[in-house]
Scaffold this motif. Structure first.
Motif, short mmCIF file in Angstrom:
data_model
loop_
_atom_site.label_atom_id
_atom_site.label_comp_id
_atom_site.label_asym_id
_atom_site.label_seq_id
_atom_site.Cartn_x
_atom_site.Cartn_y
_atom_site.Cartn_z
N ILE A 43 0.84 -1.20 0.00
CA ILE A 43 0.00 0.00 0.00
C ILE A 43 0.88 1.25 0.00
N ASN A 44 0.56 2.20 -0.91
CA ASN A 44 1.29 3.47 -1.01
C ASN A 44 0.51 4.65 -0.45
N VAL A 45 -0.82 4.53 -0.44
CA VAL A 45 -1.69 5.65 -0.09
C VAL A 45 -2.80 5.15 0.83
N LEU A 46 -3.08 5.93 1.88
CA LEU A 46 -4.19 5.63 2.80
C LEU A 46 -5.19 6.78 2.76
N ILE A 47 -6.43 6.44 2.47
CA ILE A 47 -7.50 7.43 2.38
C ILE A 47 -8.67 6.91 3.19
N SER A 48 -9.40 7.82 3.85
CA SER A 48 -10.57 7.37 4.61
C SER A 48 -11.68 8.40 4.59
N SER A 49 -12.87 7.89 4.73
CA SER A 49 -14.02 8.68 5.13
C SER A 49 -13.67 9.40 6.43
N PRO A 50 -14.30 10.53 6.72
CA PRO A 50 -14.03 11.22 7.99
C PRO A 50 -14.61 10.52 9.21
N THR A 57 -10.55 1.42 11.14
CA THR A 57 -10.45 0.13 10.46
C THR A 57 -9.15 0.01 9.66
N ILE A 58 -8.61 1.14 9.18
CA ILE A 58 -7.37 1.05 8.39
C ILE A 58 -6.17 1.69 9.08
N GLU A 59 -6.36 2.30 10.25
CA GLU A 59 -5.25 3.07 10.83
C GLU A 59 -4.09 2.20 11.30
N GLY A 60 -4.31 0.88 11.46
CA GLY A 60 -3.22 0.00 11.82
C GLY A 60 -2.13 -0.04 10.76
N LEU A 61 -2.47 0.37 9.53
CA LEU A 61 -1.49 0.38 8.44
C LEU A 61 -0.54 1.57 8.51
N THR A 62 -0.91 2.61 9.26
CA THR A 62 -0.10 3.84 9.23
C THR A 62 1.32 3.58 9.70
N GLY A 66 4.17 3.67 7.04
CA GLY A 66 4.84 4.93 7.32
C GLY A 66 4.21 6.15 6.68
N ILE A 67 2.91 6.13 6.50
CA ILE A 67 2.21 7.29 5.93
C ILE A 67 0.95 7.57 6.75
N ASP A 68 0.47 8.80 6.65
CA ASP A 68 -0.75 9.19 7.34
C ASP A 68 -1.97 8.94 6.47
N ILE A 69 -3.12 8.93 7.12
CA ILE A 69 -4.39 8.78 6.41
C ILE A 69 -4.87 10.14 5.92
#
Length: 198
Positions: A43-50, A57-62, A66-69
């Protein structure tokens, strides 16, 4: 190839506060499974609904990637109505039966779908060739998928898990393939070979 991983949020603890409703204990456990599945997807990019439940649900990937949502308002869940409805099941069935119908203060399928597709187009334009995880919600996710292929309909939405993960692969703006990868991380082809373009 651009790969979008639509992640329907895990189970949340109900409250009237849609924005800040958190994951339940079960939801947190399932979010860890989501992390374990997606950590091997480059994964290169993390995007989420507010909404908090989608972010959680996806913040464990940060920490792993090494990237922010990045928050994308238009991936938030469709607003069904301004006020609570007595029978949610029949209310949601009604808007799927008539795409132009909306309950008072709510979004029709057409309005919500257009919002979601605009967000999808922005993601594909900004992040071409990347692997993007998107924390979102069941109805808006399926409305976006429905725009690309009509087989993703109300019946499809009803059989989704919580959480669930669908990988959509695009060649430029053309949808090539859809795979479900939530089921213990095993990829399941979903009647692939699409020719839909945005």
């Amino acid at each position: 190839m651009t790969n979008l991983y639509f992640v329907r949020h895990a189970h949340s603890t109900y409250s009237a506060d849609e924005l800040n409703r958190p994951l339940s204990e079960r939801g947190q456990e399932d979010a860890s499974k989501v992390t374990n599945i997606l950590k091997n997807e480059s994964i290169n990019v993390l995007i989420s609904s507010p909404y908090k439940r989608a972010i959680q649900t996806i913040e464990g990937l940060t920490g792993i990637v090494g990237i922010d949502i990045v928050i994308e308002e238009d991936f938030k869940e469709r607003l069904l109505s301004e006020k609570p409805l007595n029978d949610f099941d029949s209310a949601i069935a009604k808007v799927w039966e008539d795409y132009s119908f909306s309950w008072e203060g709510g979004e029709s399928n057409v309005v919500a779908q257009n919002r979601g597709v605009r967000a999808l187009e922005r993601v594909l334009e900004r992040h071409e060739g990347k692997n993007i995880a998107i924390g979102t919600h069941g109805n808006i996710m399926v409305l976006i998928m429905n725009y690309l292929d009509k087989k993703f309909d109300f019946t499809f939405w009803k059989q989704l898990d919580m959480p669930d993960i669908y990988k959509l692969s695009f060649d430029n703006r053309r949808l090539i393939e859809v795979k479900r990868i939530w089921d213990k991380g095993q990829e399941k082809p979903d009647n692939t070979s699409h020719v839909t373009s945005l």
